[in-house]
Design an enzyme around this catalytic site. Structure first.
Site, PDB file in Angstrom:
ATOM      1  N   SER A 134       8.949 -15.513 -84.453  1.00  0.00           N
ATOM      2  CA  SER A 134       8.051 -14.746 -83.571  1.00  0.00           C
ATOM      3  C   SER A 134       7.227 -13.805 -84.428  1.00  0.00           C
ATOM      4  CB  SER A 134       8.875 -13.913 -82.592  1.00  0.00           C
ATOM      5  OG  SER A 134       8.044 -12.964 -81.926  1.00  0.00           O
ATOM      6  N   TYR A 147      15.666  -8.115 -81.459  1.00  0.00           N
ATOM      7  CA  TYR A 147      14.832  -9.330 -81.400  1.00  0.00           C
ATOM      8  C   TYR A 147      14.049  -9.519 -82.708  1.00  0.00           C
ATOM      9  CZ  TYR A 147      11.513 -12.776 -79.548  1.00  0.00           C
ATOM     10  OH  TYR A 147      10.760 -13.911 -79.343  1.00  0.00           O
TER      11      TYR A 147
HETATM   12  N1  LIG Z   1       7.077 -16.697 -75.057  1.00  0.00           N
HETATM   13  C1  LIG Z   1       6.730 -15.903 -76.042  1.00  0.00           C
HETATM   14  O1  LIG Z   1       5.894 -15.017 -75.873  1.00  0.00           O
HETATM   15  C2  LIG Z   1       7.350 -16.074 -77.405  1.00  0.00           C
HETATM   16  C3  LIG Z   1       6.755 -15.405 -78.470  1.00  0.00           C
HETATM   17  C4  LIG Z   1       7.322 -15.529 -79.729  1.00  0.00           C
HETATM   18  C5  LIG Z   1       8.430 -16.321 -79.931  1.00  0.00           C
HETATM   19  N2  LIG Z   1       8.989 -16.979 -78.869  1.00  0.00           N
HETATM   20  C6  LIG Z   1      10.191 -17.787 -79.140  1.00  0.00           C
HETATM   21  O2  LIG Z   1       9.996 -19.104 -78.676  1.00  0.00           O
HETATM   22  C7  LIG Z   1      11.259 -19.675 -78.323  1.00  0.00           C
HETATM   23  C8  LIG Z   1      11.169 -20.284 -76.934  1.00  0.00           C
HETATM   24  O3  LIG Z   1      10.898 -19.254 -76.017  1.00  0.00           O
HETATM   25  P1  LIG Z   1      10.195 -19.463 -74.596  1.00  0.00           P
HETATM   26  O4  LIG Z   1       9.152 -18.425 -74.497  1.00  0.00           O
HETATM   27  O5  LIG Z   1       9.859 -20.878 -74.369  1.00  0.00           O
HETATM   28  O6  LIG Z   1      11.409 -18.944 -73.675  1.00  0.00           O
HETATM   29  P2  LIG Z   1      12.110 -19.516 -72.360  1.00  0.00           P
HETATM   30  O7  LIG Z   1      13.003 -18.414 -71.922  1.00  0.00           O
HETATM   31  O8  LIG Z   1      11.112 -20.061 -71.406  1.00  0.00           O
HETATM   32  O9  LIG Z   1      12.966 -20.739 -72.945  1.00  0.00           O
HETATM   33  C9  LIG Z   1      14.089 -20.522 -73.767  1.00  0.00           C
HETATM   34  C10 LIG Z   1      15.116 -21.581 -73.461  1.00  0.00           C
HETATM   35  O10 LIG Z   1      16.239 -21.367 -74.343  1.00  0.00           O
HETATM   36  C11 LIG Z   1      17.432 -21.545 -73.579  1.00  0.00           C
HETATM   37  N3  LIG Z   1      18.527 -20.814 -74.215  1.00  0.00           N
HETATM   38  C12 LIG Z   1      18.712 -19.462 -74.270  1.00  0.00           C
HETATM   39  N4  LIG Z   1      19.860 -19.180 -74.887  1.00  0.00           N
HETATM   40  C13 LIG Z   1      20.427 -20.357 -75.243  1.00  0.00           C
HETATM   41  C14 LIG Z   1      21.626 -20.714 -75.902  1.00  0.00           C
HETATM   42  N5  LIG Z   1      22.502 -19.781 -76.332  1.00  0.00           N
HETATM   43  N6  LIG Z   1      21.893 -22.031 -76.091  1.00  0.00           N
HETATM   44  C15 LIG Z   1      21.031 -22.986 -75.665  1.00  0.00           C
HETATM   45  N7  LIG Z   1      19.881 -22.707 -75.025  1.00  0.00           N
HETATM   46  C16 LIG Z   1      19.588 -21.411 -74.819  1.00  0.00           C
HETATM   47  C17 LIG Z   1      17.087 -20.995 -72.191  1.00  0.00           C
HETATM   48  O11 LIG Z   1      17.969 -21.441 -71.193  1.00  0.00           O
HETATM   49  C18 LIG Z   1      15.653 -21.503 -72.017  1.00  0.00           C
HETATM   50  O12 LIG Z   1      15.614 -22.777 -71.404  1.00  0.00           O
HETATM   51  C19 LIG Z   1      12.293 -18.536 -78.421  1.00  0.00           C
HETATM   52  O13 LIG Z   1      13.000 -18.645 -79.635  1.00  0.00           O
HETATM   53  C20 LIG Z   1      11.418 -17.282 -78.414  1.00  0.00           C
HETATM   54  O14 LIG Z   1      12.041 -16.207 -79.081  1.00  0.00           O
HETATM   55  C21 LIG Z   1       8.468 -16.882 -77.614  1.00  0.00           C
END
Ligand SMILES: NC(=O)c1ccc[n+]([C@@H]2O[C@H](COP(=O)([O-])OP(=O)(O)OC[C@H]3O[C@@H](n4cnc5c(N)ncnc54)[C@H](O)[C@@H]3O)[C@@H](O)[C@H]2O)c1
Length: 250
Positions: A134, A147
């Site tokens: 991130s 985070y």
């Molecule tokens: N959305 C943003 O703004 C953003 C920005 C930077 C980084 N990210 C990163 O991108 C990645 C995906 O995020 P997203 O925005 O799609 O989030 P999201 O919450 O929509 O999806 C995350 C998924 O991970 C699953 N998950 C959580 N903990 C878990 C575990 N212990 N074991 C297995 N599955 C698990 C959840 O059930 C969910 O389906 C993450 O690593 C997040 O930190 C997201």
């Protein structure tokens, strides 16, 4: 990519689901892994060429079982996307050890455990790992002690993997997304944070899941065959703009 395989963690929604769909479109078989079994079953039931496995990536026993299932079904893994993650924003003094651990165990222990379990049956040479960090792991900001630190650790874990596994032909890279409108972002981005992001991002908007998936799939493709140990921010220019003094804008 026809005939190739991929594992995407956190595949039930958001960036993980968009990546899964893009891999399927390329002709790969995809192991979809998520802790949310109900959502995973719902989305995977309508898809072909997927193996859906309910797993908590922070639980070593569950990860070992998951890896054996994928090995039995796919034999070889060509791409591993460590995408599952959780966000929890709060000041240091309010970040209890339990909150800290919950973030660390999913965002940092998870990619370590899943990679360690899967690397033995990844294609050598030719396989690729992409870890999803991130922009919060690249630049410190308030409220992100857990985070941001977990994601900074993940950037370094990627480099360790690239250096150690380069000689057997496994590449490892990081994608650092900027803000994307997923359930994760909706939970922690207040209206004030959203407005500030729009202001601070040169492209003046949030990204969409598919834009992150495009970078992930590129890094797993043969087009990226000499790229390893790198970090790409897919963030609309946020990282490039640095602090950015509003007073200096035209
Ligand atoms: N959305 C943003 O703004 C953003 C920005 C930077 C980084 N990210 C990163 O991108 C990645 C995906 O995020 P997203 O925005 O799609 O989030 P999201 O919450 O929509 O999806 C995350 C998924 O991970 C699953 N998950 C959580 N903990 C878990 C575990 N212990 N074991 C297995 N599955 C698990 C959840 O059930 C969910 O389906 C993450 O690593 C997040 O930190 C997201």
């Amino acid at each position: 990519m026809a005939g190739k395989t991929a594992l995407v963690t956190g595949a039930a929604r958001g960036i993980g689901l968009a990546t899964t769909l893009k891999f399927l479109n390329e002709g790969r078989r995809v192991a979809m892994v998520d802790i949310d079994g109900e959502e995973l079953r719902k989305v995977s039931s309508g898809l072909k060429n997927v193996l859906a496995i309910e797993t908590d990536v922070s639980n070593p026993d569950q990860v070992d079982l998951m890896a054996s299932e994928i090995k039995a079904e796919f034999r070889t893994l060509d791409a591993l996307i460590n995408n599952a993650g959780v966000a929890d924003f709060g000041p240091i003094k309010e970040t209890t050890f339990a909150r800290w651990r919950r973030v660390m165990e999913t965002n940092l222990d998870g990619p370590f455990l899943v990679s360690q379990a899967c690397i033995p049956f990844m294609a050598q040479p030719g396989a690729a790992i992409v870890n999803i960090a991130s922009i919060s792991g690249l630049r410190a900001s308030t409220l992100r002690v857990a985070y941001g630190t977990s994601k900074a650790g993940l950037v370094h874990l990627t480099q360790q993997q690239a250096v150690e596994y380069g000689e057997i032909g496994i590449r490892a890279n990081t994608v650092s997304p900027g803000p994307v409108d997923t359930k994760l972002a909706l939970a922690v981005h207040t209206p004030a944070i959203r407005k500030a992001y729009h202001d601070a991002i040169p492209l003046n908007r949030y990204g969409i899941e598919q834009e992150i998936a495009n970078a992930i799939c590129f890094l797993c493709s043969d087009e990226a065959s000499f790229i390893t140990g790198q970090m790409i921010s897919v963030d609309g220019g946020f990282q490039a703009a640095g602090v950015g003094l509003p007073a200096l804008r035209t």
